[in-house]
Design a protein around this motif. Structure first.
Motif, PDB file in Angstrom:
ATOM      1  N   GLY A 142       2.334   1.946  -3.306  1.00  0.00           N
ATOM      2  CA  GLY A 142       3.664   2.156  -2.734  1.00  0.00           C
ATOM      3  C   GLY A 142       3.906   3.569  -2.235  1.00  0.00           C
ATOM      4  N   TYR A 143       2.853   4.299  -1.900  1.00  0.00           N
ATOM      5  CA  TYR A 143       3.043   5.660  -1.376  1.00  0.00           C
ATOM      6  C   TYR A 143       3.261   5.633   0.127  1.00  0.00           C
ATOM      7  N   LYS A 144       4.087   6.553   0.581  1.00  0.00           N
ATOM      8  CA  LYS A 144       4.364   6.669   2.011  1.00  0.00           C
ATOM      9  C   LYS A 144       4.307   8.148   2.373  1.00  0.00           C
ATOM     10  N   PHE A 145       3.745   8.426   3.555  1.00  0.00           N
ATOM     11  CA  PHE A 145       3.695   9.826   3.960  1.00  0.00           C
ATOM     12  C   PHE A 145       5.017  10.206   4.617  1.00  0.00           C
ATOM     13  N   ASP A 146       5.697  11.122   3.992  1.00  0.00           N
ATOM     14  CA  ASP A 146       6.989  11.584   4.512  1.00  0.00           C
ATOM     15  C   ASP A 146       6.708  12.727   5.491  1.00  0.00           C
ATOM     16  N   ARG A 147       6.891  12.435   6.804  1.00  0.00           N
ATOM     17  CA  ARG A 147       6.520  13.425   7.822  1.00  0.00           C
ATOM     18  C   ARG A 147       7.430  14.652   7.801  1.00  0.00           C
ATOM     19  N   ARG A 148       8.692  14.415   7.392  1.00  0.00           N
ATOM     20  CA  ARG A 148       9.617  15.560   7.371  1.00  0.00           C
ATOM     21  C   ARG A 148       9.241  16.539   6.266  1.00  0.00           C
TER      22      ARG A 148
ATOM     23  N   GLN B  71       6.326  -6.294 -11.775  1.00  0.00           N
ATOM     24  CA  GLN B  71       7.419  -5.652 -11.046  1.00  0.00           C
ATOM     25  C   GLN B  71       7.022  -4.303 -10.456  1.00  0.00           C
ATOM     26  N   THR B  72       5.755  -3.951 -10.601  1.00  0.00           N
ATOM     27  CA  THR B  72       5.306  -2.701  -9.972  1.00  0.00           C
ATOM     28  C   THR B  72       4.759  -3.019  -8.577  1.00  0.00           C
ATOM     29  N   SER B  73       4.714  -1.994  -7.764  1.00  0.00           N
ATOM     30  CA  SER B  73       4.204  -2.179  -6.392  1.00  0.00           C
ATOM     31  C   SER B  73       2.789  -2.717  -6.417  1.00  0.00           C
ATOM     32  N   ILE B  74       1.949  -2.140  -7.272  1.00  0.00           N
ATOM     33  CA  ILE B  74       0.534  -2.556  -7.274  1.00  0.00           C
ATOM     34  C   ILE B  74       0.397  -3.965  -7.852  1.00  0.00           C
ATOM     35  N   GLY B  75       1.250  -4.304  -8.810  1.00  0.00           N
ATOM     36  CA  GLY B  75       1.238  -5.658  -9.364  1.00  0.00           C
ATOM     37  C   GLY B  75       1.605  -6.678  -8.311  1.00  0.00           C
ATOM     38  N   TYR B  76       2.552  -6.302  -7.457  1.00  0.00           N
ATOM     39  CA  TYR B  76       2.972  -7.195  -6.380  1.00  0.00           C
ATOM     40  C   TYR B  76       1.898  -7.258  -5.283  1.00  0.00           C
ATOM     41  N   ASN B  77       1.305  -6.102  -5.019  1.00  0.00           N
ATOM     42  CA  ASN B  77       0.360  -6.035  -3.889  1.00  0.00           C
ATOM     43  C   ASN B  77      -1.044  -6.516  -4.219  1.00  0.00           C
ATOM     44  N   LEU B  78      -1.440  -6.466  -5.508  1.00  0.00           N
ATOM     45  CA  LEU B  78      -2.828  -6.807  -5.876  1.00  0.00           C
ATOM     46  C   LEU B  78      -3.258  -8.185  -5.364  1.00  0.00           C
ATOM     47  N   PRO B  79      -2.499  -9.258  -5.673  1.00  0.00           N
ATOM     48  CA  PRO B  79      -2.967 -10.565  -5.164  1.00  0.00           C
ATOM     49  C   PRO B  79      -2.927 -10.651  -3.643  1.00  0.00           C
ATOM     50  N   ARG B  80      -2.007  -9.923  -3.016  1.00  0.00           N
ATOM     51  CA  ARG B  80      -1.914  -9.971  -1.553  1.00  0.00           C
ATOM     52  C   ARG B  80      -3.083  -9.234  -0.908  1.00  0.00           C
ATOM     53  N   ILE B  81      -3.391  -8.070  -1.428  1.00  0.00           N
ATOM     54  CA  ILE B  81      -4.531  -7.323  -0.887  1.00  0.00           C
ATOM     55  C   ILE B  81      -5.818  -8.089  -1.167  1.00  0.00           C
ATOM     56  N   GLY B  82      -5.932  -8.631  -2.396  1.00  0.00           N
ATOM     57  CA  GLY B  82      -7.118  -9.414  -2.760  1.00  0.00           C
ATOM     58  C   GLY B  82      -7.286 -10.599  -1.837  1.00  0.00           C
ATOM     59  N   GLY B  83      -6.182 -11.314  -1.579  1.00  0.00           N
ATOM     60  CA  GLY B  83      -6.236 -12.485  -0.699  1.00  0.00           C
ATOM     61  C   GLY B  83      -6.637 -12.102   0.713  1.00  0.00           C
ATOM     62  N   LEU B  84      -6.066 -10.984   1.165  1.00  0.00           N
ATOM     63  CA  LEU B  84      -6.365 -10.521   2.525  1.00  0.00           C
ATOM     64  C   LEU B  84      -7.849 -10.169   2.661  1.00  0.00           C
ATOM     65  N   LEU B  85      -8.361  -9.428   1.678  1.00  0.00           N
ATOM     66  CA  LEU B  85      -9.766  -9.019   1.724  1.00  0.00           C
ATOM     67  C   LEU B  85     -10.692 -10.222   1.593  1.00  0.00           C
ATOM     68  N   LEU B  86     -10.278 -11.178   0.754  1.00  0.00           N
ATOM     69  CA  LEU B  86     -11.097 -12.383   0.581  1.00  0.00           C
ATOM     70  C   LEU B  86     -11.151 -13.180   1.882  1.00  0.00           C
ATOM     71  N   ASN B  87     -10.005 -13.293   2.543  1.00  0.00           N
ATOM     72  CA  ASN B  87      -9.974 -14.007   3.831  1.00  0.00           C
ATOM     73  C   ASN B  87     -10.865 -13.316   4.855  1.00  0.00           C
ATOM     74  N   PHE B  88     -10.853 -12.000   4.796  1.00  0.00           N
ATOM     75  CA  PHE B  88     -11.677 -11.216   5.710  1.00  0.00           C
ATOM     76  C   PHE B  88     -13.159 -11.502   5.452  1.00  0.00           C
ATOM     77  N   ALA B  89     -13.495 -11.547   4.162  1.00  0.00           N
ATOM     78  CA  ALA B  89     -14.885 -11.835   3.796  1.00  0.00           C
ATOM     79  C   ALA B  89     -15.257 -13.260   4.212  1.00  0.00           C
ATOM     80  N   LEU B  90     -14.311 -14.186   4.060  1.00  0.00           N
ATOM     81  CA  LEU B  90     -14.578 -15.568   4.453  1.00  0.00           C
ATOM     82  C   LEU B  90     -14.796 -15.668   5.967  1.00  0.00           C
ATOM     83  N   GLY B  91     -14.112 -14.781   6.686  1.00  0.00           N
ATOM     84  CA  GLY B  91     -14.291 -14.731   8.141  1.00  0.00           C
ATOM     85  C   GLY B  91     -15.741 -14.431   8.499  1.00  0.00           C
TER      86      GLY B  91
END
Lengths: 504, 320
Positions: free
Chosen positions: B34-40, A406-426
């Motif tokens: 989840g960080y965002k640069f707040d320009r204000r 439920q954390t941002s990084i927990g949600y993003n880790l597989p997505r970023i990993g998948g994206l980077l892996l696809n890039f490498a596969l490219g």
């Protein structure tokens, strides 16, 4: 060896495995106990690996371009063109084929490729270096002498005795014995060592017709030519059309890695079949007689001998060898695994080099640190990168639980990993295209759809990377750390499926 | 040999790679965390994520009345912590409106949203007059009965045509329940006095001709079930539990007499177990309801008795 030296060597032998296992265990524990921190490190690593892959692929393209440009160059004319400043005709080529269990089916094509070379044969001395302990060495030597002896300036068959004190059963011991026998031959004819280039080839090596002309040209035009080894580009084209997909993929990747390394001169080390000055070889007391990775250790011996002023000159010309495979998929995996583990045993160069650097007083400290770090880093990367990408990356998600997911990084880790892996596969698309272009001409008995299979088989890459990427390297490092030293193992190369006439 | 120009190209590539790594890494990590640069405020602020999934997909997303460019399913990133009014709009559907709390560095999932259509898509699927219908959930089939001729019809899902799949003998009063056999081939229907059996498949393995109706002797019938063999019936009477074969000549066998009238029951076809309530007088003299289970596995004696009777009937028929 003095007791202190022995201890230092043991410590140095343990270092690579400690670092590799340390990285993997640390990341695995971190994934369980600190999944967020582990996820951050994994993203950093994956991003770094992507950039590195793109960078190395660009180098591969550059190396490929050079190989293509120099493919049809008439090196012999270039040698002739060097006269009168440089007399190419003075140069002799001593070619050693260390033979262990390889039979006539493998040796004949290698010798035939020498005979077919566009280079004066009266400047070539061939040494077939057999092992005395091999049962059919005498008979094979007699057959080959009958067929090829008359074609060269010199042709010697040597038989390396078993059990010489201080030696292990290694290729280097056999090659050293053969080189010493050849030295007597050369001494009798009063040929100066500085005019001799020695090429030590694996038994299955088939050289390009222009190889010796290319080698001579580079030798004559290099500055300090005796302070350099000359490394051709190894390809595994002898039986590539008949090898199973698994083996083909691994060998093609191996060729590409070598091409990439050829562009990184500060890290470039000799590998497999290569050439060097005979004068230098004698000066450094030949190859190591008790180490498996003689092809690279000989470079480090010369590096230490010349106080760091020794380099590898890449030759953009191919030498073709056999892809290693066996009679079934499983056996092929085993053969490939053992071959890669033997290559990874090159990690024994690290204690050898560092020990030599410790005792050296003339090589600049920065160079000492850089070269030993480069060597260590390459072996550590080899052992851990596939493990991290394939096995460690999912761990934070598996062990992180509901909180992590439920954390941002927990949600993003597989997505970023998948994206980077696809890039490498490219980028691997580039590898696929290049792999098709370095293929030899399709034999008539091979169906055209094999081309399609050769593209599709790249889908196996992730599995192969895991099995034959990190695991053999980790295995070799662990064995070295535990003091379980490897013996030389001749890679099985089956000529399955190849029509008899090609088999020789 | 590597030319000086090639060395320059390589150096350029190397330093470019380093530059990309150094500049790209903070961006990729700040995105991951989840960080965002707040320009204000001119500082980095930690944000949260909102994951939205709807059925059907393609709904417009409004957060605090601001239209978000993507449509569902979507992940809304870089949301500053706080409460948001989420409105999802899809043409022809009721909008979905709710509050969502966003926390820094956390993901809020709204994934089980169904958008219901404004005009429910109602279709008539029968083409005959009908008295009742039932469903075969396992096969996803619907059947209905025409009271005029007792025909059983199976409409297609779009209601374009109905196929007459079986005949039935109408009951008077009409059947209260219709139950399909576990092998999906025979249908049992009954009211309080009579039991009807018919087939909806020509593959049925019953010995007698179908359809038929039997007058149940221990009436009234409260409920009836199929045994897993698709041949025996378990019948709950007013004060008893009986079993019988799905055969026009079969006689029911009473397994149990009950103290409680109209007992509720449940039959588990997977294990052939009947669950029911019955009343029992306790030691304190009061009556209490208890829950019982009755195993009706084919190996048990009541079925062996029925089989024996059945076999003797067949033997008698052959002798006649």
């Amino acid at each position: 060896m003095k007791n202190g030296n022995a201890k230092t060597k043991r410590y140095l032998e343990i270092i690579p495995a400690c670092i590799s296992w340390g990285i993997l265990i640390f990341l695995a524990c971190l994934s369980i106990f600190r999944p967020i921190l582990s996820a951050i490190l994994i993203i950093i690593f994956e991003f770094y690996w992507n950039i590195r892959t793109i960078y190395l692929t660009t180098l591969l393209v550059l190396a490929y371009k050079k190989l293509s440009n120099e493919k049809n160059r008439d090196w012999l004319s270039d040698c002739v063109g060097l006269a009168p400043k440089k007399d190419w005709a003075k140069v002799y080529h001593l070619i050693i084929f260390p033979v262990y269990k390889e039979g006539l089916k493998i040796l004949r094509p290698s010798l035939k490729s020498l005979a077919d070379c566009q280079y004066p044969k009266e400047k070539m001395i061939v040494v077939m270096a057999f092992e005395e302990r091999s049962s059919d060495s005498r008979s094979n030597a007699a057959i080959l002498e009958e067929e090829f002896k008359s074609g060269f300036f010199g042709y010697i068959s040597t038989f390396h005795p078993d059990g010489i004190p201080g030696e292990s059963r290694t290729k280097g011991a056999n090659a050293t014995w053969a080189a010493k026998q050849a030295k007597e031959f050369l001494d009798k004819r009063s040929i100066a060592y500085e005019d001799i280039l020695i090429s030590c080839f694996d038994a299955d090596t088939c050289v390009d017709k222009q190889y010796f002309a290319c080698l001579t040209y580079h030798f004559l035009t290099s500055s300090r030519p005796h302070q350099a080894s000359y490394q051709p580009m190894p390809v595994y084209n002898n039986n590539i059309w008949y090898a199973p997909a698994f083996a083909r993929l691994v060998e093609t990747s191996g060729s590409f890695c070598q091409m990439i390394e050829s562009m990184r001169l500060e890290k470039f080390v000799t590998f497999s079949s290569h050439s060097m000055s005979f004068k230098t070889l004698v000066a450094i007391n030949y190859w190591p007689v008790n180490m498996i990775s003689d092809d690279s250790v000989v470079y480090w011996k010369a590096f230490l001998y010349y106080k760091g002023d020794y380099r590898v000159v890449p030759l953009y010309i191919t030498v073709s060898m056999d892809a290693a495979y066996s009679t079934s998929i499983f056996k092929t995996v085993v053969v490939q695994y053992k071959q890669k583990r033997r290559w990874a045993w090159g990690v024994e160069n690290f204690p050898f080099l560092v020990e030599g650097l410790i005792h050296d007083k003339k090589i600049p400290l920065a160079k000492k640190i850089r070269r030993s770090f480069n060597l260590l880093e390459s072996h550590i990367s080899w052992a851990v990168w596939a493990m991290i990408i394939m096995l460690i990356t999912p761990l934070p998600i598996l062990f992180g639980g509901a909180f992590f997911s439920q954390t941002s990084i927990g949600y993003n880790l597989p997505r970023i990993g998948g994206l980077l892996l696809n890039f490498a596969l490219g980028t691997s698309l580039i590898w696929i295209v290049l792999s098709m272009t370095i293929l030899p001409k399709r034999p008539p008995d091979v169906k055209w759809f094999k081309y399609i299979m050769m593209v599709i088989e790249w889908a196996l890459a992730p599995v192969i990377i895991l099995i034959l990427g990190s695991t053999p390297a980790l295995d070799a490092q662990t064995r070295l750390a535990l003091g379980k030293y490897m013996q030389f193992y001749s890679t099985e190369k089956v000529y399955k499926n190849i029509p008899e006439e090609k088999n020789g | 040999m590597i030319t000086r120009n090639e060395q320059r190209i390589r150096a350029f590539l190397f330093y470019s790679s380093v530059a990309i790594f150094i500049t790209g890494l903070p961006l990729i990590l700040s995105f991951a965390l989840g960080y965002k640069f707040d320009r204000r405020a001119f500082k980095f602020t930690r944000t949260g994520l909102l994951v939205l999934k709807t059925q059907p997909q393609g709904a417009n997303i409004f957060l605090n009345e601001t239209l978000f460019p993507a449509k569902t399913p979507a992940t809304v990133t870089e949301l500053l912590p706080g409460n948001y009014t989420v409105r999802l709009e899809l043409e022809g559907h009721y909008p979905w409106i709710n509050q969502a709390g966003i926390s820094a560095g956390k993901v809020t999932f709204l994934e089980k949203i169904i958008l219901f259509p404004l005009r429910p898509d109602i279709k008539q699927i029968n083409s005959e007059t009908l008295s009742t219908f039932w469903a075969d959930e396992e096969r996803g089939a619907i059947y209905y009965v025409n009271p005029d001729d007792g025909g059983i019809y199976k409409p297609d899902s779009e209601g374009r045509r109905s196929e007459r799949v079986a005949e039935s003998v109408p009951l008077d009063p009409p059947a209260d329940k219709w139950k399909i056999s576990p092998d999906r081939e025979i249908v049992l229907y009954f009211n309080s006095r009579k039991i009807g059996i018919t087939n909806i498949s020509q593959q049925h393995k019953l010995f007698c001709r179908l359809p038929f109706v039997i007058d149940y002797p221990y009436k009234p019938i409260i409920d009836a079930y199929w045994h897993s063999d698709s041949y025996h019936l378990i019948i709950i009477g007013l004060r008893n539990i009986a079993v019988m074969e799905a055969d026009s000549r079969s006689e029911p066998v009473i397994l149990l007499s009950l103290a409680k009238k109209n007992t509720p029951s449940f039959y588990d076809t997977r294990t052939d177990t009947l669950y029911f309530l019955d009343t029992q007088r306790a030691e304190d003299g009061n009556l209490y309801d208890n829950l019982y289970k009755l195993d009706l596995n084919a190996k048990l004696s009541p079925f062996q008795e029925l089989m024996r009777l059945r076999q003797s009937d067949e033997k008698r028929e052959r002798e006649d």
